[in-house]
Scaffold this active site. Structure first.
Site, PDB file in Angstrom:
ATOM      1  N   ARG A 131      29.045 -72.535  66.790  1.00  0.00           N
ATOM      2  CA  ARG A 131      29.804 -72.078  67.960  1.00  0.00           C
ATOM      3  C   ARG A 131      28.952 -72.221  69.214  1.00  0.00           C
ATOM      4  O   ARG A 131      27.828 -71.708  69.276  1.00  0.00           O
ATOM      5  CB  ARG A 131      30.149 -70.586  67.814  1.00  0.00           C
ATOM      6  CG  ARG A 131      31.130 -70.292  66.708  1.00  0.00           C
ATOM      7  CD  ARG A 131      32.552 -70.427  67.127  1.00  0.00           C
ATOM      8  NE  ARG A 131      32.894 -69.574  68.264  1.00  0.00           N
ATOM      9  CZ  ARG A 131      34.080 -69.581  68.849  1.00  0.00           C
ATOM     10  NH1 ARG A 131      35.018 -70.401  68.432  1.00  0.00           N
ATOM     11  NH2 ARG A 131      34.316 -68.772  69.858  1.00  0.00           N
ATOM     12  N   ASN A 187      16.982 -74.309  67.876  1.00  0.00           N
ATOM     13  CA  ASN A 187      18.003 -74.965  67.064  1.00  0.00           C
ATOM     14  C   ASN A 187      17.382 -76.156  66.351  1.00  0.00           C
ATOM     15  O   ASN A 187      16.426 -76.752  66.855  1.00  0.00           O
ATOM     16  CB  ASN A 187      19.155 -75.460  67.945  1.00  0.00           C
ATOM     17  CG  ASN A 187      20.268 -76.134  67.131  1.00  0.00           C
ATOM     18  OD1 ASN A 187      20.627 -75.658  66.045  1.00  0.00           O
ATOM     19  ND2 ASN A 187      20.792 -77.251  67.622  1.00  0.00           N
ATOM     20  N   HIS A 224      18.723 -79.789  65.109  1.00  0.00           N
ATOM     21  CA  HIS A 224      19.878 -80.673  65.269  1.00  0.00           C
ATOM     22  C   HIS A 224      19.676 -81.924  64.419  1.00  0.00           C
ATOM     23  O   HIS A 224      18.586 -82.493  64.417  1.00  0.00           O
ATOM     24  CB  HIS A 224      20.040 -81.039  66.750  1.00  0.00           C
ATOM     25  CG  HIS A 224      21.205 -81.936  67.008  1.00  0.00           C
ATOM     26  ND1 HIS A 224      22.499 -81.473  67.055  1.00  0.00           N
ATOM     27  CD2 HIS A 224      21.285 -83.276  67.181  1.00  0.00           C
ATOM     28  CE1 HIS A 224      23.318 -82.485  67.264  1.00  0.00           C
ATOM     29  NE2 HIS A 224      22.602 -83.593  67.346  1.00  0.00           N
ATOM     30  N   ASP A 282      22.797 -79.348  73.126  1.00  0.00           N
ATOM     31  CA  ASP A 282      21.831 -80.197  72.416  1.00  0.00           C
ATOM     32  C   ASP A 282      20.879 -80.889  73.399  1.00  0.00           C
ATOM     33  O   ASP A 282      20.306 -81.939  73.070  1.00  0.00           O
ATOM     34  CB  ASP A 282      22.539 -81.234  71.519  1.00  0.00           C
ATOM     35  CG  ASP A 282      23.354 -80.581  70.419  1.00  0.00           C
ATOM     36  OD1 ASP A 282      22.964 -79.503  69.950  1.00  0.00           O
ATOM     37  OD2 ASP A 282      24.391 -81.156  70.029  1.00  0.00           O
TER      38      ASP A 282
HETATM   39  N1  NHR Z   1      25.178 -73.424  72.631  1.00  0.00           N
HETATM   40  C1  NHR Z   1      24.644 -73.834  73.785  1.00  0.00           C
HETATM   41  N2  NHR Z   1      25.005 -73.208  74.901  1.00  0.00           N
HETATM   42  N3  NHR Z   1      23.771 -74.873  73.864  1.00  0.00           N
HETATM   43  C2  NHR Z   1      23.422 -75.536  72.746  1.00  0.00           C
HETATM   44  O1  NHR Z   1      22.550 -76.542  72.845  1.00  0.00           O
HETATM   45  C3  NHR Z   1      23.952 -75.154  71.485  1.00  0.00           C
HETATM   46  C4  NHR Z   1      24.849 -74.064  71.472  1.00  0.00           C
HETATM   47  C5  NHR Z   1      25.427 -73.649  70.245  1.00  0.00           C
HETATM   48  C6  NHR Z   1      25.144 -74.325  69.073  1.00  0.00           C
HETATM   49  C7  NHR Z   1      24.005 -76.181  67.817  1.00  0.00           C
HETATM   50  C8  NHR Z   1      24.632 -77.611  67.974  1.00  0.00           C
HETATM   51  C9  NHR Z   1      24.165 -78.542  66.864  1.00  0.00           C
HETATM   52  O2  NHR Z   1      22.988 -78.553  66.506  1.00  0.00           O
HETATM   53  C10 NHR Z   1      24.266 -75.418  69.098  1.00  0.00           C
HETATM   54  C11 NHR Z   1      23.655 -75.828  70.289  1.00  0.00           C
HETATM   55  C12 NHR Z   1      28.317 -76.767  67.592  1.00  0.00           C
HETATM   56  C13 NHR Z   1      28.906 -77.604  68.529  1.00  0.00           C
HETATM   57  C14 NHR Z   1      30.394 -77.594  68.767  1.00  0.00           C
HETATM   58  O3  NHR Z   1      30.934 -78.525  69.313  1.00  0.00           O
HETATM   59  C15 NHR Z   1      28.069 -78.453  69.260  1.00  0.00           C
HETATM   60  C16 NHR Z   1      26.694 -78.436  69.057  1.00  0.00           C
HETATM   61  C17 NHR Z   1      26.122 -77.584  68.128  1.00  0.00           C
HETATM   62  C18 NHR Z   1      26.938 -76.751  67.378  1.00  0.00           C
HETATM   63  N4  NHR Z   1      31.099 -76.492  68.366  1.00  0.00           N
HETATM   64  C19 NHR Z   1      32.548 -76.298  68.508  1.00  0.00           C
HETATM   65  C20 NHR Z   1      32.856 -75.155  69.503  1.00  0.00           C
HETATM   66  O4  NHR Z   1      33.928 -75.234  70.115  1.00  0.00           O
HETATM   67  C21 NHR Z   1      33.179 -75.935  67.192  1.00  0.00           C
HETATM   68  C22 NHR Z   1      33.004 -77.019  66.172  1.00  0.00           C
HETATM   69  C23 NHR Z   1      33.379 -76.605  64.741  1.00  0.00           C
HETATM   70  O5  NHR Z   1      33.654 -75.422  64.490  1.00  0.00           O
HETATM   71  O6  NHR Z   1      33.345 -77.479  63.859  1.00  0.00           O
HETATM   72  O7  NHR Z   1      32.053 -74.204  69.626  1.00  0.00           O
HETATM   73  O8  NHR Z   1      24.935 -79.402  66.392  1.00  0.00           O
END
Ligand code: NHR
Length: 214
Positions: A88, A104, A106, A142
């Protein structure tokens, strides 16, 4: 430290192993998830680690969900917050609260392949090398300062699953190592820069390759 996860929790398990064996000086005080059914919560309970499940549906918006997470993390006494397959995106207030102490891992060699579905995208591009990156988390998705990477070769016959398996094996070595550096005071974030042993990093540290990763 507190660990946030949404899924299997294999990185959590690797970190917990490293802590239990005395390899890294860290105490995991809480494991939190947005998914009450996450396998990682079960792993934590089996190890006697306190767990908290906060499904987003129970909150009116992302900010309220983030605020509940902050309350639970701070109540646990955690000083370091580690994302281990947490899915999230956080609002700026969450990021600001844990600035410089939010990590994190990645599944790509950042800055390549930010976002989701990294293994499929790497294979589609025919890239010869892939891997994983530990970084400090900022508001840029990221895009926070890079700390360390481990790389793996991409094989011609790879599927996203086979490549993911190879990357995961390196994550389980890289993440505990970086957390150990943080816990022992060797690793810091300041002024948007990563400092390691008192020197600013101009490029991420690289975990040496091993035969096991090929
Ligand atoms: N939050 C912020 N503000 N900045 C980052 O760099 C973050 C973060 C939250 C999570 C992990 C990241 C990964 O390593 C992370 C980094 C989820 C999504 C995403 O699109 C993107 C990057 C990462 C984790 N999430 C959707 C959302 O709407 C939901 C996707 C799903 O449930 O499958 O939150 O990959």
């Amino acid at each position: 430290m507190a660990v946030l996860l949404s899924g299997e929790g294999t990185n959590f398990a690797a970190i917990a192993n490293a802590a239990a064996s005395g390899e890294i000086p860290i105490d995991i005080v809480s494991v939190l998830s947005d998914r009450p059914g996450a396998r990682g919560l079960e792993r934590a309970r089996a190890l006697g680690v306190r767990t908290v499940a906060l499904p987003p549906k129970s909150f009116p918006d992302r900010a309220a969900h983030d605020a509940a997470l902050i309350a639970a993390i701070d109540a646990s006494g955690a000083r370091l917050v580690v994302l281990a397959g947490y899915m999230r995106i956080f609002q700026p207030a969450f990021i600001a609260r844990y600035a410089g102490r939010l990590l994190n891992i990645h599944p790509s060699l950042l800055p390549a392949y930010r976002g989701l579905d990294t293994h499929r995208r790497a294979i589609a591009d025919g890239t010869p090398w892939h891997g994983c990156t530990v970084h400090f988390v900022t508001d840029e998705l990221d895009g926070g300062p890079l700390i360390a990477q481990a790389r793996v070769p991409v094989h011609a016959a790879d599927t996203p699953d086979s490549l993911a398996t190879r990357v995961h094996a390196r994550e389980h070595v890289l993440y505990p190592r970086v957390i150990g550096w943080y816990a022992s005071g060797r690793l810091k974030a300041r002024d948007g820069t990563v400092w390691f042993d008192g020197e600013p990093l101009s490029a991420p540290l690289v975990l040496e390759d091993t035969d096991a990763s090929a």
